[in-house]
Enzyme design. Structure first.
Site, PDB file in Angstrom:
ATOM      1  CB  THR A 151      -1.169  -0.299   1.443  1.00 37.77           C
ATOM      2  OG1 THR A 151      -0.446   0.183   2.685  1.00 37.77           O
ATOM      3  CG2 THR A 151      -2.075  -1.628   1.155  1.00 37.77           C
ATOM      4  N   GLY A 152       0.030   2.656  -0.408  1.00 38.01           N
ATOM      5  CA  GLY A 152       1.583   3.784  -0.308  1.00 38.01           C
ATOM      6  C   GLY A 152       2.634   3.050  -1.768  1.00 38.01           C
ATOM      7  N   GLY A 153       2.534   2.362  -2.243  1.00 38.43           N
ATOM      8  CA  GLY A 153       3.767   2.257  -3.656  1.00 38.43           C
ATOM      9  C   GLY A 153       4.265   3.008  -4.841  1.00 38.43           C
ATOM     10  CB  SER A 208       6.190   8.316  -3.279  1.00 41.52           C
ATOM     11  OG  SER A 208       5.479   8.197  -2.655  1.00 41.52           O
ATOM     12  N   GLY A 209       8.489   6.845  -1.902  1.00 40.44           N
ATOM     13  CA  GLY A 209       9.289   6.437  -1.376  1.00 40.44           C
ATOM     14  C   GLY A 209      10.101   5.687  -0.861  1.00 40.44           C
ATOM     15  CB  ILE A 210       9.074   3.305   2.777  1.00 45.62           C
ATOM     16  CG1 ILE A 210      10.254   3.815   3.326  1.00 45.62           C
ATOM     17  CG2 ILE A 210       9.318   1.785   2.803  1.00 45.62           C
ATOM     18  CD1 ILE A 210      10.354   4.615   4.683  1.00 45.62           C
ATOM     19  N   GLY A 211       7.534   2.925  -0.126  1.00 44.95           N
ATOM     20  CA  GLY A 211       6.303   2.035  -0.576  1.00 44.95           C
ATOM     21  C   GLY A 211       7.539   1.251  -2.135  1.00 44.95           C
ATOM     22  CB  SER A 242       7.120   5.666  13.228  1.00 50.77           C
ATOM     23  OG  SER A 242       8.176   7.216  13.796  1.00 50.77           O
ATOM     24  CE1 TYR A 254       3.302   9.244  10.612  1.00 44.38           C
ATOM     25  CE2 TYR A 254       5.888   9.662  11.979  1.00 44.38           C
ATOM     26  CZ  TYR A 254       4.839   9.234  11.354  1.00 44.38           C
ATOM     27  OH  TYR A 254       6.399   8.285   9.900  1.00 44.38           O
TER      28      TYR A 254
END
Length: 248
Positions: free
Chosen positions: A12-14, A16-19, A136, A149
């Site tokens: 999920t959220g793939g 950009s970034g870590i995804g 995190s 957060y």
């Protein structure tokens, strides 16, 4: 490499970034990968670059999660790797001045959305599957101006451990990766300008014993490690910290 040949992974959220980095690493190891994201143009562009399959879905919306689950079941059947990665920082600020809107936005994506992504996909997980949550290192800190957060990630860790216990009879492993400061677009998305970001980076690095920021690839390699039954089959309910020694 062919570690994950004939394995289906969802990130999920793939887009950009870590995804994105994790999807790339999984594909390099032989997996078929589905990436999700809220913005059609971004997720389709990322999927084309990666050689992944794109689905437009907002982790903060239960109806999107249910649609994603139904579409994946219809088109692919079972899932072997589920990386619940999508998340936002929201607006930073004191508890006294925090808005209910910001609280709801962060919790809807980071906690409620992550919770129900797992909930809805449990019937599709193969026995012996791997679930990894992106948490995190702030889940165990109490820094001012980051209450929501931090709370969202602490809640996520609690659920991950409960899920690890519930799913153990099916040999489904549930683990967490908890990065410290990592070079991704998430802070830009939080609305910080370049000068502010540079100052923030310097301030963060000053508190990291290894004196550097992490990378998305660092986290991706940990997710892939946890997803590999040949090396991590005895790991569940585990949190891997990737923060350069920040919490020492």
């Amino acid at each position: 490499m062919s570690t994950f040949n004939n394995k289906l992974a969802i990130v999920t959220g793939g887009n950009s970034g870590i995804g994105y980095a994790t999807a790339k690493e999984l594909i390099a190891n032989g997996a078929k990968v589905i990436i999700t994201g809220r913005r059609r143009e971004a997720v389709e562009k990322a999927a084309e670059e990666l050689g992944a399959i794109s689905f437009v879905a907002d982790q903060g919306k239960l109806e999107d999660i249910e649609t994603l689950k139904a579409d994946v079941e219809k088109q692919f059947g079972k899932v072997d790797i589920l990386f619940i990665n999508a998340g936002i920082t929201g607006t930073l600020g004191s508890i006294e001045n925090m808005s209910a809107e910001n609280f709801d936005n962060v919790m809807d994506i980071n906690f409620r959305g992550a919770y129900f992504t797992l909930s809805k996909f449990i019937p599709l997980l193969n026995d012996g599957a791997s679930v990894v949550f992106l948490s995190s290192n702030v889940a165990t800190t109490s820094k001012p101006n980051s209450s929501i957060y931090q709370a969202s990630k602490a809640a996520l860790n609690s659920i991950a451990k409960t899920a690890a216990a519930e799913l153990a009879p099916r040999k489904i492993r549930v683990n967490m990766v908890s990065p410290g400061p990592t070079k991704t677009e998430i802070m830009t998305k939080a609305g910080l300008d370049e000068k502010t970001l540079e100052g923030l980076d310097e301030w963060l690095i000053s508190g990291i014993p290894l004196q550097k920021m992490g990378t998305a690839e660092d986290v991706a390699k940990a997710v892939v490690y946890l997803s590999d039954n040949s090396v991590a089959s005895f790991m569940t309910g585990t949190e891997i910290l990737i923060d350069g020694g920040m919490i020492l």
